[in-house]
Enzyme design. Structure first.
Site, mmCIF file in Angstrom:
data_model
loop_
_atom_site.group_PDB
_atom_site.id
_atom_site.type_symbol
_atom_site.label_atom_id
_atom_site.label_comp_id
_atom_site.label_asym_id
_atom_site.label_seq_id
_atom_site.Cartn_x
_atom_site.Cartn_y
_atom_site.Cartn_z
ATOM 1 N N ASP A 87 1.038 -1.553 0.178
ATOM 2 C CA ASP A 87 0.033 -0.027 -0.207
ATOM 3 C C ASP A 87 1.058 0.903 -0.328
ATOM 4 O O ASP A 87 1.983 1.299 0.438
ATOM 5 C CB ASP A 87 -1.189 0.413 1.306
ATOM 6 C CG ASP A 87 -0.051 -0.033 2.146
ATOM 7 O OD1 ASP A 87 1.040 -0.674 2.989
ATOM 8 O OD2 ASP A 87 -0.939 0.892 3.693
ATOM 9 N N HIS A 131 2.161 -9.118 -3.547
ATOM 10 C CA HIS A 131 0.473 -7.581 -3.409
ATOM 11 C C HIS A 131 1.415 -6.119 -3.647
ATOM 12 O O HIS A 131 1.663 -6.020 -2.397
ATOM 13 C CB HIS A 131 -0.319 -8.146 -2.103
ATOM 14 C CG HIS A 131 -1.084 -6.950 -1.624
ATOM 15 N ND1 HIS A 131 -2.447 -7.384 -2.636
ATOM 16 C CD2 HIS A 131 -1.198 -6.156 -1.631
ATOM 17 C CE1 HIS A 131 -3.308 -6.168 -1.672
ATOM 18 N NE2 HIS A 131 -2.247 -4.850 -1.895
ATOM 19 N N ASP A 173 1.515 -17.260 -4.086
ATOM 20 C CA ASP A 173 2.412 -16.165 -4.506
ATOM 21 C C ASP A 173 1.212 -15.527 -6.175
ATOM 22 O O ASP A 173 1.083 -15.481 -7.058
ATOM 23 C CB ASP A 173 2.821 -16.733 -6.129
ATOM 24 C CG ASP A 173 4.251 -16.014 -6.666
ATOM 25 O OD1 ASP A 173 3.794 -14.770 -6.400
ATOM 26 O OD2 ASP A 173 4.606 -16.059 -8.131
ATOM 27 N N GLU A 224 2.947 -10.078 0.127
ATOM 28 C CA GLU A 224 2.641 -8.710 -0.177
ATOM 29 C C GLU A 224 4.060 -8.617 0.319
ATOM 30 O O GLU A 224 5.081 -9.326 1.232
ATOM 31 C CB GLU A 224 1.988 -7.799 1.565
ATOM 32 C CG GLU A 224 2.042 -6.355 0.752
ATOM 33 C CD GLU A 224 1.227 -4.827 1.801
ATOM 34 O OE1 GLU A 224 -0.007 -5.860 2.528
ATOM 35 O OE2 GLU A 224 1.384 -4.122 1.872
HETATM 36 O O1 9MR Z 1 -3.825 -3.996 -0.038
HETATM 37 C C1 9MR Z 1 -4.158 -3.713 1.409
HETATM 38 C C2 9MR Z 1 -2.803 -4.182 1.876
HETATM 39 O O2 9MR Z 1 -1.927 -3.743 2.224
HETATM 40 C C3 9MR Z 1 -3.115 -4.751 3.186
HETATM 41 O O3 9MR Z 1 -1.808 -4.935 4.079
HETATM 42 C C4 9MR Z 1 -3.837 -5.470 4.344
HETATM 43 C C5 9MR Z 1 -4.229 -6.037 5.270
HETATM 44 O O4 9MR Z 1 -4.832 -4.108 5.494
HETATM 45 O O5 9MR Z 1 -5.412 -4.572 3.151
HETATM 46 C C6 9MR Z 1 -5.417 -4.830 1.622
HETATM 47 O O6 9MR Z 1 -6.209 -4.046 1.741
HETATM 48 C C7 9MR Z 1 -7.140 -4.673 1.199
HETATM 49 C C8 9MR Z 1 -8.193 -4.380 1.946
HETATM 50 O O7 9MR Z 1 -7.940 -4.449 3.463
HETATM 51 C C9 9MR Z 1 -9.844 -5.434 1.422
HETATM 52 N N1 9MR Z 1 -10.169 -4.751 0.230
HETATM 53 C C10 9MR Z 1 -8.813 -5.213 -0.775
HETATM 54 C C11 9MR Z 1 -7.995 -4.189 -0.304
HETATM 55 C C12 9MR Z 1 -6.596 -4.829 -1.188
HETATM 56 O O8 9MR Z 1 -6.820 -5.846 -2.602
HETATM 57 O O1 9MR Z 2 3.304 -6.817 9.590
HETATM 58 C C1 9MR Z 2 1.546 -6.504 10.312
HETATM 59 C C2 9MR Z 2 1.484 -7.692 10.497
HETATM 60 O O2 9MR Z 2 2.091 -7.370 11.365
HETATM 61 C C3 9MR Z 2 -0.353 -7.508 10.666
HETATM 62 O O3 9MR Z 2 -0.659 -9.326 11.165
HETATM 63 C C4 9MR Z 2 -0.955 -7.095 9.649
HETATM 64 C C5 9MR Z 2 -2.536 -6.998 9.992
HETATM 65 O O4 9MR Z 2 -2.648 -6.591 11.535
HETATM 66 O O5 9MR Z 2 -0.683 -6.118 9.497
HETATM 67 C C6 9MR Z 2 1.034 -6.039 8.788
HETATM 68 O O6 9MR Z 2 0.747 -5.035 8.545
HETATM 69 C C7 9MR Z 2 0.751 -4.335 7.310
HETATM 70 C C8 9MR Z 2 -0.289 -3.146 7.342
HETATM 71 O O7 9MR Z 2 -0.758 -3.006 8.553
HETATM 72 C C9 9MR Z 2 -0.512 -2.073 5.845
HETATM 73 N N1 9MR Z 2 0.519 -2.393 5.489
HETATM 74 C C10 9MR Z 2 0.662 -3.295 4.570
HETATM 75 C C11 9MR Z 2 1.236 -3.752 6.235
HETATM 76 C C12 9MR Z 2 2.385 -5.564 5.603
HETATM 77 O O8 9MR Z 2 0.902 -6.175 4.950
#
Ligand code: 9MR
Ligand code: 9MR
Length: 599
Positions: free
Chosen positions: A200, A521, A563, A572
């Site tokens: 993100d 991702h 993947d 991600e």
């Molecule tokens: O793209 C987002 C990612 O960076 C985060 O780790 C993840 C969890 O917070 O959320 C992703 O975004 C998703 C969202 O939570 C739910 N709708 C789909 C989004 C991405 O495809």
């Molecule tokens: O790395 C984070 C992981 O420890 C948590 O379980 C998860 C859900 O809260 O979120 C991860 O961090 C994401 C962040 O919330 C949004 N940017 C992407 C991060 C990696 O997935």
């Protein structure tokens, strides 16, 4: 900082390595091996890049019956250069497979090789070579360059991944949760630059904290190595080591996350909800800074205190500013010791609702210890020593929510300068670290893949690859403190795990290996489906939690990796995962000469 590499060349090389249809330069130098079923090659799990000459070298073989022997063959000449017996692992893998270990540590002659199990399978080629991790080590750092917000990436450095600037972040709104008299709701601040957190585009102080601490500690641990390292970034050659140039790009943003009036630090800079999978320059939603929190402010204090001493020899004036920022953050956190980030609570009171990553840490003692440790080292002020006096020194592996040992590692690294700290307590810290490392080392023996993370399914959390990489840092530190080369071999095991000796058969670093993530991702990558994924990124890795509800090939803990772009819970990329990869890859690259004595 030294020699200039051509960045464009590297980009093309990486592109070739990731594209399964293109012959990689490494392989094309080799006569085409007899065609093997790729599934057969995938049954030989080993570090897909290869090994330094003096390193421990093992492969794990799956799905062979009654195999007894293996050989290593020179890929140029087709000659066998090593033969050995396979040892059957005592324990089956978690998915019930039998496995065998092929050890060939004594083979040290540089070359291109493949490993063959009589009548069963042939591995992809791998190298034995000095500095075999040199490009990986550099790419693990230039990955941060690719994550830069607010800058265009030119072709001369980014190669085929050149792109327009995204997110100027010079008109960021103060969210209602962060409003003060001097900065009311909706007022605009500038907080440009910095790195995108992950797949993100948001910028989160807590997660930046551990990332910055890990990278600066890598520098403090291997200063000469990093002074000599050349990275393909625009600031190369400016007199500052390149790793510190890259870190400073994020420090500039971080500094702007502090409210100059009171020293408190905003928890994050974010859109209200996640952007779609669009290119950086197409993502235009309003960005906000939200509530100041104690975790963000203490992490900020730790990072700025460490930056003050790391940058002091190069930029004394800047260093003083970092120290002042650290001290005013510390002061704010003393006055506001327990402001936690609770997003759903916040959304009941303030508009707009915020739905992005929370990094909501409920336990704040570890942040306080980390900040106090860095401030103590950088200032020598005994008031910070007092904070540390009653610290529970039990070893806990660092993660974004557990940063105590970032500070304690620093104390051990700087112990000679810590006249005022009781040396018994430093001895006790050292003992904690060595005991934890020894336990992990022992646990790896019972894992079929011979790696510490493989000993416990509970370690396979969201971002499990960073658990492994942080274990690698622990081993490197245990090696420094004890001189025991077996810890260095455990660090090698950890990198081997990340680069292919694991239950999925993937090398988890984009662009490095024969079987690497193709669909991370990662919005920056998703925006360019015509290109291979950006190189040098460690994906999150196996995570049986599967919180994304995507398709996974398996539910078994260490195989729970998908993947697919869908899979943010296993595929991600993130800055706090790349930083320990960078520490481990650069550390092993720097230390390989010392790895010579093999059991
Ligand atoms: O793209 C987002 C990612 O960076 C985060 O780790 C993840 C969890 O917070 O959320 C992703 O975004 C998703 C969202 O939570 C739910 N709708 C789909 C989004 C991405 O495809
Ligand atoms: O790395 C984070 C992981 O420890 C948590 O379980 C998860 C859900 O809260 O979120 C991860 O961090 C994401 C962040 O919330 C949004 N940017 C992407 C991060 C990696 O997935």
């Amino acid at each position: 900082m030294a020699m200039k590499q051509t960045i464009g060349q590297f980009a093309v090389l990486s592109a070739l390595l990731t594209n399964p249809l293109a012959a990689s330069p490494v392989i094309s130098a080799v006569p085409a091996p007899k065609l093997q079923q790729s599934s057969a090659a995938e049954n030989i799990r080993l570090n897909q890049l290869g090994f330094p000459p003096g390193a421990k070298k093992i492969a794990v073989i799956l799905a062979v019956d009654d195999a007894t022997g293996f050989s290593v063959v020179d890929a140029q000449t087709g000659k066998q250069v090593f033969t050995g017996k396979l040892q059957r692992a005592d324990e089956k893998t978690w998915s019930g497979k039998s496995s065998w270990i092929a050890e060939f540590s004594r083979l040290s002659r540089p070359g291109n090789y493949y490993l063959e199990v009589a009548g069963a399978a042939r591995s992809h080629p791998f190298r034995i070579q000095q500095e075999v991790y040199r490009d990986l080590a550099a790419a693990s750092l230039t990955a941060f360059y690719f994550q830069r917000a607010s800058s265009a990436l030119g072709e001369e450095h980014a190669g085929i991944w050149a792109r327009a600037a995204g997110h100027p972040d010079n008109q960021v709104q103060v969210h209602a949760s962060a409003a003060t008299a001097s900065r009311p709701t909706g007022s605009l601040i500038s907080a440009s630059k910095g790195w995108y957190d992950a797949g993100d585009y948001n910028k989160y102080v807590v997660n930046s904290g551990i990332t910055m601490g890990t990278l600066m500690s890598a520098f403090e641990r291997f200063p000469q190595y990093f002074v000599a390292q050349a990275l393909d970034i625009p600031e190369a050659g400016n007199g500052l080591p390149d790793i510190l140039d890259e870190v400073q790009y994020n420090l500039e943003w971080l500094a702007a996350m502090q409210d100059p009036v009171d020293g408190g630090v905003y928890h994050k800079l974010t859109t209200a909800s996640f952007e779609g999978m669009v290119a950086a320059d197409q993502a235009r939603a309003q960005r906000y800074v939200v509530q100041k929190t104690t975790a963000a402010t203490l992490d900020f204090a730790a990072v700025m205190a460490q930056a003050a001493r790391v940058y002091r020899p190069f930029q004394p004036a800047q260093s003083s500013q970092y120290l002042r920022a650290a001290q005013s953050a510390w002061q704010w956190a003393q006055e506001n010791p327990d402001i936690r980030y609770r997003q759903s609570e916040l959304n009941k009171h303030f508009d707009p609702d915020i739905g992005t990553g929370t990094y909501g840490d409920e336990l704040l003692d570890d942040e306080r210890i980390w900040a106090a440790a860095e401030l103590l080292i950088s200032t020598g002020d005994s008031r910070f020593g007092q904070v540390l006096e009653n610290t529970d020194n039990q070893y806990l592996l660092p993660s974004w929510s557990q940063v105590k040992w970032l500070g304690l590692y620093s104390l051990l690294l700087h112990r000679d300068a810590l006249q005022r700290v009781n040396s018994d307590s430093l001895d006790a810290l050292e003992q904690q670290l060595l005991t934890a490392a020894a336990q992990l080392r022992t646990s790896s023996h019972s894992s079929p893949y011979r790696v510490a993370i493989g000993s416990d399914p509970h370690l396979f959390v969201w971002g499990s690859n960073a658990v492994a990489a942080n274990q690698g840092i622990l081993f490197i530190e245990a090696y420094r403190l004890s001189g025991d080369a077996s810890f260095l071999r455990s660090a090698q095991d950890t990198l081997d795990y990340l680069l292919g000796r694991n239950a999925t058969g993937y090398s988890f670093v984009t662009g490095f290996g024969h079987h690497t993530p193709q669909h991370p991702h990662h919005r920056l990558a998703a925006a360019r489906p015509d290109l291979p994924p950006l190189p040098g990124f460690l994906v999150g890795g196996p995570n049986p939690g599967q919180q994304d509800d995507c398709e996974y090939p398996s539910d078994v803990a260490d195989e729970s990796y998908s993947d697919t772009q869908c899979s943010y819970a296993s595929n991600e990329i993130a800055i706090n995962w790349n930083a320990p990869l960078a520490y481990l890859a650069n550390g092993l690259n720097a230390l390989q000469e010392n790895a010579r004595d093999v059991d």
